[in-house]
Design a protein around this motif. Structure first.
Motif, PDB file in Angstrom:
ATOM      1  N   MET A  12      -7.234  -6.601  -1.484  1.00 53.81           N
ATOM      2  CA  MET A  12      -6.197  -7.199  -1.052  1.00 53.81           C
ATOM      3  C   MET A  12      -6.053  -8.690   0.304  1.00 53.81           C
ATOM      4  O   MET A  12      -5.284  -9.041  -0.012  1.00 53.81           O
ATOM      5  N   ILE A  13      -6.238  -7.833   0.887  1.00 49.36           N
ATOM      6  CA  ILE A  13      -6.683  -8.687   2.446  1.00 49.36           C
ATOM      7  C   ILE A  13      -7.565  -9.452   2.387  1.00 49.36           C
ATOM      8  O   ILE A  13      -6.778 -10.435   2.702  1.00 49.36           O
ATOM      9  N   ALA A  14      -8.592  -9.423   1.930  1.00 43.23           N
ATOM     10  CA  ALA A  14      -8.952 -10.240   1.967  1.00 43.23           C
ATOM     11  C   ALA A  14      -8.924 -11.437   0.955  1.00 43.23           C
ATOM     12  O   ALA A  14      -8.684 -13.214   1.788  1.00 43.23           O
ATOM     13  N   PHE A  15      -8.119 -11.343  -0.216  1.00 45.87           N
ATOM     14  CA  PHE A  15      -7.928 -12.038  -1.216  1.00 45.87           C
ATOM     15  C   PHE A  15      -6.416 -13.085  -0.113  1.00 45.87           C
ATOM     16  O   PHE A  15      -6.522 -14.363  -0.371  1.00 45.87           O
ATOM     17  N   THR A  16      -5.378 -11.942   0.229  1.00 46.85           N
ATOM     18  CA  THR A  16      -4.585 -12.983   0.776  1.00 46.85           C
ATOM     19  C   THR A  16      -4.307 -13.670   2.620  1.00 46.85           C
ATOM     20  O   THR A  16      -3.684 -14.420   2.544  1.00 46.85           O
ATOM     21  N   LEU A  17      -5.287 -13.360   2.830  1.00 50.62           N
ATOM     22  CA  LEU A  17      -5.840 -13.837   3.743  1.00 50.62           C
ATOM     23  C   LEU A  17      -6.402 -15.326   3.994  1.00 50.62           C
ATOM     24  O   LEU A  17      -6.914 -16.426   5.031  1.00 50.62           O
ATOM     25  N   THR A  67      -8.555  -0.265   6.590  1.00 47.24           N
ATOM     26  CA  THR A  67      -8.103   0.260   5.113  1.00 47.24           C
ATOM     27  C   THR A  67      -7.178   1.314   5.082  1.00 47.24           C
ATOM     28  O   THR A  67      -6.405   1.703   4.856  1.00 47.24           O
ATOM     29  N   GLU A  68      -7.715   1.950   6.834  1.00 48.58           N
ATOM     30  CA  GLU A  68      -6.403   2.376   7.111  1.00 48.58           C
ATOM     31  C   GLU A  68      -5.138   1.520   7.552  1.00 48.58           C
ATOM     32  O   GLU A  68      -5.464   0.675   9.067  1.00 48.58           O
ATOM     33  N   ILE A  69      -3.929   2.565   7.340  1.00 47.18           N
ATOM     34  CA  ILE A  69      -2.326   1.559   7.422  1.00 47.18           C
ATOM     35  C   ILE A  69      -1.978   1.476   9.012  1.00 47.18           C
ATOM     36  O   ILE A  69      -1.697   0.485   9.499  1.00 47.18           O
ATOM     37  N   ASN A  70      -2.736   1.999  10.198  1.00 44.97           N
ATOM     38  CA  ASN A  70      -2.147   2.124  11.584  1.00 44.97           C
ATOM     39  C   ASN A  70      -3.425   0.947  12.063  1.00 44.97           C
ATOM     40  O   ASN A  70      -2.499  -0.258  12.531  1.00 44.97           O
ATOM     41  N   SER A  71      -4.722   0.627  11.377  1.00 49.53           N
ATOM     42  CA  SER A  71      -5.226  -0.534  11.808  1.00 49.53           C
ATOM     43  C   SER A  71      -4.691  -1.614  11.551  1.00 49.53           C
ATOM     44  O   SER A  71      -4.863  -2.607  12.229  1.00 49.53           O
ATOM     45  N   ILE A 122       0.617  -1.422  -0.164  1.00 51.57           N
ATOM     46  CA  ILE A 122      -0.111   0.261  -0.215  1.00 51.57           C
ATOM     47  C   ILE A 122       1.221   1.444  -0.265  1.00 51.57           C
ATOM     48  O   ILE A 122       1.000   2.399  -0.404  1.00 51.57           O
ATOM     49  N   LEU A 123       2.036   1.425   0.466  1.00 54.90           N
ATOM     50  CA  LEU A 123       2.840   2.591   1.046  1.00 54.90           C
ATOM     51  C   LEU A 123       3.727   3.095   0.153  1.00 54.90           C
ATOM     52  O   LEU A 123       3.794   3.962  -0.964  1.00 54.90           O
ATOM     53  N   PHE A 124       4.631   1.528  -1.165  1.00 54.96           N
ATOM     54  CA  PHE A 124       5.107   1.613  -1.838  1.00 54.96           C
ATOM     55  C   PHE A 124       4.687   1.891  -2.810  1.00 54.96           C
ATOM     56  O   PHE A 124       4.311   2.969  -3.807  1.00 54.96           O
ATOM     57  N   VAL A 125       2.964   1.824  -3.813  1.00 50.70           N
ATOM     58  CA  VAL A 125       2.055   1.783  -4.741  1.00 50.70           C
ATOM     59  C   VAL A 125       1.045   2.801  -4.872  1.00 50.70           C
ATOM     60  O   VAL A 125       0.859   3.377  -6.159  1.00 50.70           O
ATOM     61  N   ASP A 126       1.109   3.259  -3.404  1.00 44.43           N
ATOM     62  CA  ASP A 126       0.069   4.471  -2.671  1.00 44.43           C
ATOM     63  C   ASP A 126      -0.988   4.505  -3.281  1.00 44.43           C
ATOM     64  O   ASP A 126      -1.415   4.820  -4.462  1.00 44.43           O
ATOM     65  N   ILE A 127      -2.140   3.668  -2.830  1.00 44.51           N
ATOM     66  CA  ILE A 127      -3.017   2.809  -3.447  1.00 44.51           C
ATOM     67  C   ILE A 127      -3.674   3.135  -1.907  1.00 44.51           C
ATOM     68  O   ILE A 127      -3.444   3.159  -1.111  1.00 44.51           O
TER      69      ILE A 127
END
Length: 381
Positions: free
Chosen positions: A266-271, A330-334, A252-257
């Motif tokens: 992304m989260i649901a698929f990779t989990l 969808t928040e980085i901190n969460s 997310i940080l690298f691609v700036d999504i």
């Protein structure tokens, strides 16, 4: 009750049905017969239909590439996770886990939730991403499984020529691969599932329908999880989820999504839970070794089944919890908070295990010293 939740409970109930049926169905020939039915009919039919339904959209081509990249990164990192939880390197359990952990089964653990919470567009993106995952689990992991098998087998007894011949035969005559080859030929000529004769598409669809129930019942029938093994696998799967979330943050940080729905996809698929297909490869290799009376087995099918059995409920609970929370994750901190929490839960078993081993080693070292002192005291008297 929510439709996605009902489907998930239904999946878990099928595993429970399999566990209950253990008393009625023996774990020998009858269970192996069910496994053969899955690998030779239900699974090939499911893959065949999936390939004939694929409609490649130019805007979605990036998704399978990203999914494949994720699989490869997770495959490279998995040995560190396995070593951390205390599984012996280059053992049958190690190789089984290394094949299963990087694989994904979004069809069972992810698709129903994405459809319910994020809609059809999100499901289309996830389905395209699954093409990359399918290529990884069906082809790349299959080649890895065969490579480990030949490395484990007696090198002098098998010449390079006979190995290549055996590999070629396995690739061609494996039912799954035969169906894939035929499907790819048909797709290349523009023939889709709708253009097949009606009687053939109905037969294939009905074979495909029994795939999920049979796989889940088989897992319930065949799984044998010991107490120590349960904690070990649970720790491995939780650490896998933790690493996945940290990796997603990096992407997310690298691609700036910034699109929230894409982050949740992304989260649901990779989990997603571990896939059944690597277990199919493990079973094929194990059957081959059993037939050839190979002493040292490449894989541990029972350990692989235990991973599959635990992976599904863990993934379902995580994905359901994240999507139910709306845009919270969808928040980085969460995401970082959840990843850190899972990491702390995942390291409990390895830390306790290492403490136990340290105390056991210390006790063994102290006992001889104590006995020596007693002998000296007796001598002084």
């Amino acid at each position: 009750m929510d439709g996605a939740l009902e489907k998930s409970i239904s999946f878990i109930l099928f595993i429970i049905i399999g566990i209950i049926l253990k008393k009625k169905i023996s774990s020998g020939d009858e269970t192996n017969g069910l496994k053969s039915l899955i690998l030779t009919l239900a699974l090939p039919a499911t893959i065949f239909i999936a390939l004939l339904k694929v409609k490649v959209d130019g805007n979605l081509v990036l998704y399978p590439i990203l999914a494949l990249g994720f699989n490869v990164i997770l495959f490279a990192f998995t040995p560190f996770l396995i070593k951390f939880i205390g599984i012996d390197e280059n053992s049958a359990k190690d190789r089984s886990a290394r094949l299963l952990i990087p694989s994904l089964a979004p069809g069972l653990s992810c698709f129903p939730f994405i459809l319910e919470f994020l809609g059809d567009d999100a499901l289309a993106k996830t389905a395209m991403a699954d093409l990359g995952n399918k290529f990884f689990v069906l082809f790349l992991l299959y080649l890895v499984a065969l490579k480990w098998h030949y490395k484990n087998a007696d090198f002098e007894a098998n010449s390079l020529k006979s190995k290549l011949k055996s590999l070629f035969k396995t690739l061609i005559y494996e039912p799954v691969n035969m169906f894939i080859i035929v499907a790819l030929i048909l797709v290349s000529f523009g023939i889709t599932i709708d253009k097949l004769p009606n009687f053939l598409s109905i037969t294939l669809n009905r074979l495909s329908f029994i795939m999920t129930p049979l796989v889940l019942i088989f897992i319930g029938l065949a799984v044998k999880i010991k107490k120590q093994q349960f904690y070990q696998i649970f720790s491995l799967l939780i650490l896998r989820a933790s690493f996945t979330l940290f990796l997603i943050v990096g992407i997310i940080l690298f691609v700036d999504i910034t699109i929230k729905k894409d982050i949740l996809i992304m989260i649901a698929f990779t989990l997603s839970s571990a896939s059944f297909w690597p277990f199919a490869h493990i079973s094929a290799v194990h059957f081959k070794e059993k037939r050839e009376n190979t002493k040292e087995k490449t894989f541990d099918p029972n350990f692989a089944l235990s991973i599959l059995a635990l992976s599904l409920p863990i993934s379902v609970l995580l994905i359901l919890g994240i999507l139910t929370a709306g845009n919270t994750f969808t928040e980085i901190n969460s995401i970082l908070f959840l990843g850190t929490l899972l990491f702390l839960i995942g390291i409990i078993f390895p830390i306790i295990n290492k403490i136990k081993k340290f105390l056991s080693k210390t006790t063994k070292e102290i006992k001889p010293i104590t006995k020596k002192k007693k002998i000296q005291l007796i001598a002084d008297k």
